[in-house]
Write a protein that holds these residues in place. Structure first.
Motif, short mmCIF file in Angstrom:
data_model
loop_
_atom_site.label_atom_id
_atom_site.label_comp_id
_atom_site.label_asym_id
_atom_site.label_seq_id
_atom_site.Cartn_x
_atom_site.Cartn_y
_atom_site.Cartn_z
N THR A 1 0.63 0.27 -6.91
CA THR A 1 0.52 -0.61 -5.75
C THR A 1 -0.84 -1.31 -5.79
O THR A 1 -1.69 -0.99 -6.62
CB THR A 1 0.64 0.20 -4.45
OG1 THR A 1 -0.47 1.11 -4.37
CG2 THR A 1 1.94 0.97 -4.38
N LYS A 2 -1.07 -2.23 -4.84
CA LYS A 2 -2.38 -2.88 -4.80
C LYS A 2 -3.47 -1.87 -4.44
O LYS A 2 -4.63 -2.03 -4.82
CB LYS A 2 -2.38 -4.05 -3.84
CG LYS A 2 -2.27 -3.72 -2.35
CD LYS A 2 -2.35 -4.98 -1.51
CE LYS A 2 -2.24 -4.70 -0.03
NZ LYS A 2 -2.31 -5.96 0.78
N GLN A 3 -3.08 -0.82 -3.74
CA GLN A 3 -4.01 0.24 -3.40
C GLN A 3 -4.45 1.00 -4.64
O GLN A 3 -5.52 1.60 -4.67
CB GLN A 3 -3.35 1.20 -2.40
CG GLN A 3 -4.24 2.33 -1.89
CD GLN A 3 -3.51 3.17 -0.85
OE1 GLN A 3 -2.64 2.68 -0.14
NE2 GLN A 3 -3.86 4.44 -0.76
N ARG A 4 -3.62 0.96 -5.68
CA ARG A 4 -3.91 1.68 -6.93
C ARG A 4 -4.27 0.73 -8.05
O ARG A 4 -4.04 1.02 -9.23
CB ARG A 4 -2.69 2.52 -7.34
CG ARG A 4 -2.24 3.52 -6.28
CD ARG A 4 -1.15 4.42 -6.80
NE ARG A 4 -0.69 5.35 -5.76
CZ ARG A 4 -0.10 6.51 -6.00
NH1 ARG A 4 0.13 6.89 -7.25
NH2 ARG A 4 0.31 7.30 -5.02
N ARG A 5 -4.81 -0.42 -7.71
CA ARG A 5 -5.13 -1.42 -8.72
C ARG A 5 -6.10 -0.87 -9.76
O ARG A 5 -5.97 -1.13 -10.96
CB ARG A 5 -5.74 -2.67 -8.07
CG ARG A 5 -6.07 -3.78 -9.05
CD ARG A 5 -6.51 -5.05 -8.34
NE ARG A 5 -6.78 -6.12 -9.29
CZ ARG A 5 -7.97 -6.37 -9.81
NH1 ARG A 5 -9.03 -5.63 -9.48
NH2 ARG A 5 -8.13 -7.37 -10.68
N VAL B 1 0.87 -1.18 0.00
CA VAL B 1 0.00 0.00 0.00
C VAL B 1 0.90 1.23 0.00
O VAL B 1 2.07 1.16 0.38
CB VAL B 1 -0.95 0.02 1.21
CG1 VAL B 1 -1.93 -1.13 1.14
CG2 VAL B 1 -0.16 -0.02 2.51
N ASP B 2 0.34 2.37 -0.39
CA ASP B 2 1.15 3.56 -0.62
C ASP B 2 1.98 3.97 0.60
O ASP B 2 3.15 4.32 0.49
CB ASP B 2 0.26 4.73 -1.04
CG ASP B 2 -0.30 4.55 -2.45
OD1 ASP B 2 -0.09 3.47 -3.03
OD2 ASP B 2 -0.95 5.49 -2.96
N ARG B 3 1.36 3.94 1.77
CA ARG B 3 2.06 4.48 2.94
C ARG B 3 3.31 3.68 3.29
O ARG B 3 4.25 4.20 3.91
CB ARG B 3 1.12 4.53 4.15
CG ARG B 3 0.69 3.17 4.69
CD ARG B 3 -0.12 3.29 5.98
NE ARG B 3 -0.57 1.98 6.44
CZ ARG B 3 -1.69 1.39 6.05
NH1 ARG B 3 -2.49 2.02 5.18
NH2 ARG B 3 -2.02 0.19 6.52
#
Length: 636
Positions: free
Chosen positions: A179-183, A159-161
Motif C-alpha cells: 500500500t502507499k503506507q508501505r511504500r 492505507v492498511d486499515r
C-alpha cells in the motif's frame, strides 16, 4: 499490435512529464482505449515509475499492458531486469490498483468488495498470483526455474486499515500486497529483486520467448478432477469459478437456491471453468454432475476425463437426463454448452406417459440442483429448437424468485488469443450488426485462403506432427451416407475430382475412422470432413473450413441459401422460418471458423465468394508468436 508498450522507468517519466505517455501506449498496443483507462494509466504508471526512480532503478524495463500469450488478457506491468545477487534475469509482475477501500466479499478469502464498484472482484493477490502461474506455464524462458517470476499488487492509494481484510490472506512470492503506507517496504522489495542496471536484455529475452501452447482441456481432464493445477483461471474465469463455489456454500448455509450464468465467446474458457468447478466440488464430496446437449462432447469427456474411473464417467450426462430427477437432488448441476438447451427433453424414445407430462428443459435443469450453473455462447446456436441464452435463463430464474449471478467472459484463449479475429468473423457473418472489414492480421492468428480443396488439405497435412492436430470441416451441404457393407465410408463431400467422407455418423469406429464423438480428438479424424455438430465444443491447432453453397457472396455481401443445405432440420419452412435458417447457417460458420488454436484456412465452393473473401483477407501482419513443441490435446 505489439504485445506490450516497452520503456525504461526513466523513459516513462520523461513521456509522462511531456504529456505523451497515454498516446504512446495507445499507439503501441493498437486498440481502442476508454477515457477511464487512459486516466488510470496517468494516475498509476507515473507512481510506479517514480518509485522505481527513487529506488535507483530507472534503467529497469517496464512492459506496460503486456498481453499474456495465447489470450487477449493484458497485465498492467511486468518489470524486467537483473537479479542483484546472481545477475540472472529477474521479472516482477505488478498489478496496479487505485482502490482506497476494499473488504472481503461476504467473508470470501478470494473475492473482494470494492467501494463504488458493482459486484465482487478478484482479490488482487490472487489475481497477480494467477498471472505469475500462467506465465510460468506458457513462456519457455521461465520453464524449470525456481521462482522464475514474482508478483505484487500495489494499492498505491490505500492505507492498511482500509484494506485490512485483503492483508489477512497469506502472501506468497507471487502474491504480495503493498500500500502507499508501505511504500518504503515496496522500494526495498524492488531493490532486493532488481539491480540498478539496464533491464533491456532481460526484456528482449522475455518478449522473444517461445510459447508453449495451452494445456488443452481433454488431454488433462482426468488429472484435472484430481489435481486442478493443470489449469490457470484468469480474472473473470477465476471470478466465475469463485462465484460458483460461493453460491454453493451460500445455498447450503442459507437454504437458498441460486442460479449462475457464465456467458462467453468461443475459447473464453467456459469448459475449463466447468471442469475446474466439477473437480473441486467432487473433492469436497458434493453431489455434482456435468451435463451437455452434445453427444460428441459428453462422450469425449467420459472417455478422457473419466478415464480409468467409472465413477468419474458417471459425472457426465445430458440435458435430457433430468426429466425425472429429484428436485434439488444435486448440490450443483454444471450445464456446459448451455446454448444447446432445447424447449423440452422429449424425443422419439420418450414413453408416452412422460411425453404428456413434459416440462421445459430449462425448468428440469434448474429444478435438479440447488445451484444450477449454465455456461453458454449465444452465437453458437446452430440447430433449430436450441434456445439457451442469458435472457431466457435469467427470466425463468426471476419468475421462480431465485438469486441470479451473471458472469461475462471477455477474454479469448482460442485463435491465438485474438479477440480481433473473433470480432472479424462476427462482422463478416453480420451477426451483431457490425460492418465487415478487411482482415490485415494482428500478429496472433494465421488466417489463409485456399484456391482448391486439394491446396487446403495439403496445407493442413503439412502442419500435422506429434501433438499437433488439424481437421477439415464444412457446412452441411452434401448428403451423408451410411457406411458401405465393406465397412468403408462413402466420399459424400465431392468438389470436382476431390472427395472425402463426412465423419462417422455413429459412435462406432468405421475402419480407421473414429466414431463421431471422437472425430475432433482422435488423430485418425484427419481425412474425414467434420460437420458443425461434431466440431462444436472442440478445438484443434489448425482448422480447414469448406464454405458450401449455403453461404455465398452476392453484390458484395454474404447471403444464405437454405435450399442448398442438406440438414434435415431445415427441410420444412413451417418448423424453421427463412429468418431462423439464415441465423443458424451464419452461426454454423461462426463455430467452424473459430475452432483453430493457431490458424484457419478457408475454401469456398463458389467462385464469386472466393473473390469476395480474397478482397476481405489481405494479411500484412504475419503471426509473431514463436511456438515451442506443443503438448497436444484439444480444448472445448
Amino acid at each position: 499490435m505489439l504485445s506490450a508498450f516497452r520503456t525504461s522507468a526513466d523513459g516513462l517519466l520523461r513521456l509522462a512529464g511531456a504529456g505523451m505517455l497515454e498516446d504512446r501506449i495507445v499507439e503501441q498496443i493498437g486498440r481502442n482505449v476508454s477515457p477511464a483507462e487512459r486516466r488510470s494509466w496517468s494516475r498509476s504508471l507515473e507512481v510506479l515509475g517514480q518509485d522505481l526512480a527513487d529506488a535507483g532503478l530507472g534503467q529497469v524495463e517496464m512492459l506496460v499492458e503486456y498481453q499474456l500469450p495465447l489470450t487477449s488478457k493484458r497485465v498492467d506491468v511486468i518489470l524486467a531486469g537483473a537479479d542483484p545477487k546472481t545477475t540472472d534475469d529477474s521479472y516482477v509482475v505488478v498489478e496496479l490498483k487505485q482502490w482506497s477501500y476494499a473488504e472481503s466479499y461476504e467473508g470470501s478469502e478470494n473475492l473482494v468488495a470494492v467501494q463504488h464498484a458493482r459486484g465482487p472482484r478478484l482479490h488482487p493477490g490472487v489475481q497477480v498470483g494467477l498471472y505469475c502461474e500462467y506465465l510460468t506455464d506458457f513462456l519457455g524462458i521461465l520453464a524449470g526455474q525456481r521462482n522464475p517470476v514474482r508478483g505484487v499488487a500495489y494499492l498505491h492509494n490505500a492505507v492498511d486499515r482500509d484494506i485490512s481484510d485483503l492483508l489477512d490472506r497469506q502472501a506468497t512470492e507471487q502474491s504480495r500486497i503493498f500500500t502507499k503506507q508501505r511504500r518504503g517496504e515496496f522500494l526495498d522489495y524492488l531493490r532486493t529483486h532488481l539491480a540498478p542496471t539496464s533491464g533491456a536484455g532481460a526484456a528482449d529475452r522475455f518478449l522473444s520467448s517461445s510459447v508453449r501452447p495451452s494445456r488443452h482441456l481433454l488431454r488433462y481432464a482426468a488429472q484435472e478432477l484430481k489435481d486442478r493445477s493443470h489449469f490457470t483461471l484468469l480474472d473473470e474465469q477465476r471470478v466465475a469459478y469463485e462465484l460458483v463455489l460461493h453460491a454453493v456454500e451460500r445455498a447450503r448455509s442459507a437454504d437458498r437456491k441460486s442460479v449462475v450464468v457464465v456467458s462467453g465467446g468461443p475459447g473464453s474458457g467456459k469448459s475449463v471453468i466447468a471442469l475446474s468447478v466439477l473437480g473441486e466440488l467432487a473433492r469436497q464430496n458434493r453431489s455434482v454432475m456435468h451435463a451437455t446437449g452434445s453427444r460428441s462432447f459428453t462422450q469425449t469427456l467420459r472417455r478422457y476425463a473419466g478415464k480409468g474411473s467409472t465413477r468419474l464417467k458417471n459425472l457426465f450426462g445430458y440435458f435430457n437426463s433430468f426429466m425425472s430427477a429429484e428436485r434439488n437432488g444435486l448440490d450443483v448441476l454444471i450445464c456446459d454448452e448451455a446454448h444447446r438447451i432445447r424447449e423440452n427433453s422429449v424425443n422419439r424414445f420418450t414413453p408416452k406417459a412422460k411425453r404428456e407430462k413434459a416440462r421445459s428443459q430449462i425448468d428440469e435443469l434448474i429444478a435438479a440442483a440447488r445451484v444450477p450453473v449454465f455456461l453458454l455462447d449465444e452465437h453458437q446456436v446452430v440447430k433449430p429448437g436450441e434456445l439457451g441464452n442469458v435472457e431466457v435463463i435469467s427470466s425463468y430464474a426471476r419468475q421462480l424468485n431465485l438469486d441470479i449471478e451473471v458472469v461475462s467472459l471477455h477474454s479469448q484463449f482460442r485463435c491465438g488469443g485474438s479477440e480481433a479475429y473473433e470480432q472479424w468473423v462476427v462482422d463478416l457473418l453480420d451477426l451483431d450488426g457490425g460492418e465487415p472489414s478487411v482482415w490485415v492480421g494482428d500478429g496472433r492468428v494465421d488466417l489463409r485462403l485456399a484456391d482448391s480443396p486439394e491446396e487446403m488439405e495439403a496445407f493442413l497435412a503439412s502442419k500435422q506432427a506429434p501433438g499437433v492436430s488439424a481437421r477439415m470441416s464444412a457446412g452441411y451441404c452434401w448428403p451423408w451416407s451410411d457406411p458401405r457393407p465393406d465397412d468403408s465410408l462413402v466420399p459424400d463431400v465431392q468438389l470436382g475430382v476431390w472427395s472425402r467422407p463426412w465423419n462417422v455418423k455413429s459412435d462406432r469406429s468405421v475402419g480407421d475412422a473414429p466414431g463421431s464423438a471422437f472425430w475432433a480428438t482422435d488423430p485418425n479424424g484427419f481425412g474425414q470432413v467434420g460437420c458443425v455438430y461434431t466440431a462444436q465444443g472442440f478445438e484443434y491447432d489448425w482448422s480447414g473450413v469448406i464454405i458450401g453453397p449455403d453461404l455465398v457472396a452476392r453484390d458484395g455481401q454474404l447471403v444464405t441459401r437454405r435450399d442448398e443445405s442438406k440438414d434435415p432440420a431445415f427441410r420444412y419452412r413451417k418448423s424453421v422460418s427463412d429468418a431462423e435458417a439464415d441465423l443458424l447457417i451464419r452461426n454454423t460458420y461462426k463455430v467452424l471458423l473459430t475452432r483453430g488454436m493457431k490458424g484457419t484456412i478457408v475454401y469456398s465452393t463458389d467462385p464469386e465468394t472466393r473473390e469476395y473473401l480474397a478482397s476481405m483477407v489481405k494479411v500484412i501482419r504475419p503471426v509473431e508468436t514463436v511456438y515451442a513443441t506443443p503438448v497436444g490435446g484439444v480444448l472445448g
